[in-house]
Design a protein around this motif. Structure first.
Motif, mmCIF file in Angstrom:
data_model
loop_
_atom_site.group_PDB
_atom_site.id
_atom_site.type_symbol
_atom_site.label_atom_id
_atom_site.label_comp_id
_atom_site.label_asym_id
_atom_site.label_seq_id
_atom_site.Cartn_x
_atom_site.Cartn_y
_atom_site.Cartn_z
ATOM 1 N N ALA A 26 -106.520 34.091 19.523
ATOM 2 C CA ALA A 26 -107.517 33.233 20.176
ATOM 3 C C ALA A 26 -108.861 33.950 20.283
ATOM 4 O O ALA A 26 -109.920 33.352 20.075
ATOM 5 N N LYS A 27 -108.831 35.245 20.587
ATOM 6 C CA LYS A 27 -110.068 36.016 20.688
ATOM 7 C C LYS A 27 -110.762 36.145 19.341
ATOM 8 O O LYS A 27 -111.982 36.333 19.274
ATOM 9 N N GLU A 28 -109.977 36.020 18.261
ATOM 10 C CA GLU A 28 -110.543 36.069 16.910
ATOM 11 C C GLU A 28 -111.125 34.729 16.482
ATOM 12 O O GLU A 28 -111.616 34.570 15.370
ATOM 13 N N GLY A 34 -92.838 36.398 24.621
ATOM 14 C CA GLY A 34 -92.492 37.716 25.124
ATOM 15 C C GLY A 34 -93.710 38.609 24.930
ATOM 16 O O GLY A 34 -94.815 38.117 24.686
ATOM 17 N N ILE A 35 -93.545 39.912 25.012
ATOM 18 C CA ILE A 35 -94.681 40.826 24.854
ATOM 19 C C ILE A 35 -95.360 40.605 23.506
ATOM 20 O O ILE A 35 -96.584 40.489 23.414
ATOM 21 N N PHE A 36 -94.567 40.499 22.440
ATOM 22 C CA PHE A 36 -95.104 40.319 21.092
ATOM 23 C C PHE A 36 -95.865 39.001 20.968
ATOM 24 O O PHE A 36 -97.031 38.958 20.571
ATOM 25 N N GLY A 37 -95.206 37.893 21.296
ATOM 26 C CA GLY A 37 -95.824 36.591 21.143
ATOM 27 C C GLY A 37 -97.042 36.397 22.025
ATOM 28 O O GLY A 37 -98.049 35.833 21.600
ATOM 29 N N TYR A 38 -96.947 36.876 23.257
ATOM 30 C CA TYR A 38 -98.059 36.735 24.209
ATOM 31 C C TYR A 38 -99.299 37.468 23.710
ATOM 32 O O TYR A 38 -100.392 36.896 23.643
ATOM 33 N N GLU A 39 -99.137 38.750 23.358
ATOM 34 C CA GLU A 39 -100.273 39.555 22.903
ATOM 35 C C GLU A 39 -100.865 39.001 21.611
ATOM 36 O O GLU A 39 -102.089 38.971 21.429
ATOM 37 N N LEU A 40 -99.999 38.551 20.714
ATOM 38 C CA LEU A 40 -100.469 38.004 19.441
ATOM 39 C C LEU A 40 -101.266 36.731 19.663
ATOM 40 O O LEU A 40 -102.341 36.538 19.076
ATOM 41 N N ALA A 41 -100.773 35.845 20.516
ATOM 42 C CA ALA A 41 -101.471 34.586 20.795
ATOM 43 C C ALA A 41 -102.856 34.843 21.377
ATOM 44 O O ALA A 41 -103.852 34.233 20.959
ATOM 45 N N THR A 91 -106.187 28.274 23.226
ATOM 46 C CA THR A 91 -106.729 26.918 23.142
ATOM 47 C C THR A 91 -105.941 25.945 24.011
ATOM 48 O O THR A 91 -106.505 25.108 24.721
ATOM 49 N N ASP A 92 -104.627 26.061 23.948
ATOM 50 C CA ASP A 92 -103.766 25.213 24.767
ATOM 51 C C ASP A 92 -102.423 25.916 24.940
ATOM 52 O O ASP A 92 -102.041 26.759 24.126
ATOM 53 N N ALA A 93 -101.714 25.568 25.999
ATOM 54 C CA ALA A 93 -100.413 26.173 26.272
ATOM 55 C C ALA A 93 -99.502 25.113 26.865
ATOM 56 O O ALA A 93 -99.902 24.369 27.762
ATOM 57 N N LEU A 94 -98.282 25.044 26.340
ATOM 58 C CA LEU A 94 -97.352 24.003 26.760
ATOM 59 C C LEU A 94 -95.970 24.570 27.035
ATOM 60 O O LEU A 94 -95.524 25.514 26.370
ATOM 61 N N VAL A 95 -95.282 23.962 27.995
ATOM 62 C CA VAL A 95 -93.892 24.312 28.267
ATOM 63 C C VAL A 95 -93.006 23.465 27.368
ATOM 64 O O VAL A 95 -93.102 22.229 27.374
ATOM 65 N N ALA A 96 -92.173 24.121 26.553
ATOM 66 C CA ALA A 96 -91.268 23.385 25.661
ATOM 67 C C ALA A 96 -90.139 24.305 25.223
ATOM 68 O O ALA A 96 -90.297 25.527 25.161
ATOM 69 N N ASP A 97 -89.005 23.698 24.905
ATOM 70 C CA ASP A 97 -87.836 24.434 24.433
ATOM 71 C C ASP A 97 -87.839 24.427 22.910
ATOM 72 O O ASP A 97 -87.697 23.364 22.283
#
Length: 219
Positions: A25-27, A14-21, A49-55
């Protein structure tokens, strides 16, 4: 892939998780971002670094992520509390080391800590607190709590201290506050001379008791 230290798994974008990730990564951290929404994964895949679709509520899916290899796992799933509970339960079963979860209420926070989260944050509450502090204490630009009621803060020198030296103000003796760094015209330097007079626009990095810092620099 995630062999070195500071490997982070972010589940729920969501907004929180996306921005934090993205910020992690930029750090320079290795960040695996996970969400069950393919569109969101396609948006973020080039920024981490990587992004995956998972439940996250599926134990087999979590097992495929090798969750025990990550230094920290951050969960941004507070919109679906049932999924969040299942996710934490499975993560603990799979040997996850350090789980940080996002909650929406204090009751959720208590439950998540009891079932295995190492840390639970309430972003909206924390944002509200910081905004209130900013409005009530505009001279305090940044504030970092160290624990044991001590803190380090960056403060804007208030008008009452203009044209006065640190020796005159005597923060250490009167308030148990130590001025460490002076920032003037964008340049920072260690404070070695207490006779240096403070000017309008100066900033100080100080350390001391939280209450004392807030009291001295609130006006």
């Amino acid at each position: 892939m995630f062999e070195k230290a500071k490997d982070v798994l972010v589940i729920g974008l969501g907004i929180f998780g996306y921005e934090l990730a993205v910020k992690l990564a930029k750090e320079g951290l290795n960040v695996l971002a996970v969400d069950k929404n393919t569109k969101i994964i396609n948006q973020i895949k080039d920024e981490v670094t990587d992004a995956l679709v998972a439940d996250a509520a599926n134990e087999d899916a979590l097992k495929e992520l090798s969750v025990d290899k990550f230094d920290k796992i951050i969960l941004g799933l507070s919109s679906n509390f049932e999924s969040l509970i299942l996710c934490i339960t499975y993560l603990r079963k799979l040997g996850a080391k350090n789980i940080i979860a996002k909650a929406s209420t204090n009751i959720q926070k208590e439950i998540l800590l009891k079932i295995g989260a190492d840390e639970v944050i309430l972003p909206e509450k924390e944002i509200a607190t910081k905004l209130a502090e900013k409005i009530a204490r505009p001279n305090i630009l940044d504030f970092f709590e160290l624990g044991d009621e001590t803190a380090v803060a960056t403060i804007k020198v208030p008008e009452k201290f203009y044209n006065k030296s640190l020796a005159e103000i005597d923060l250490r003796r009167k308030h148990n506050i130590t001025a460490i760094i002076l920032i003037r015209d964008g340049r920072a330097k260690l404070i070695k001379d207490a006779s240096l007079k403070l000017e309008k626009g100066d900033e100080l990095v100080v350390a001391g008791e939280e209450d004392s810092i807030k009291k001295v620099f609130s006006k």
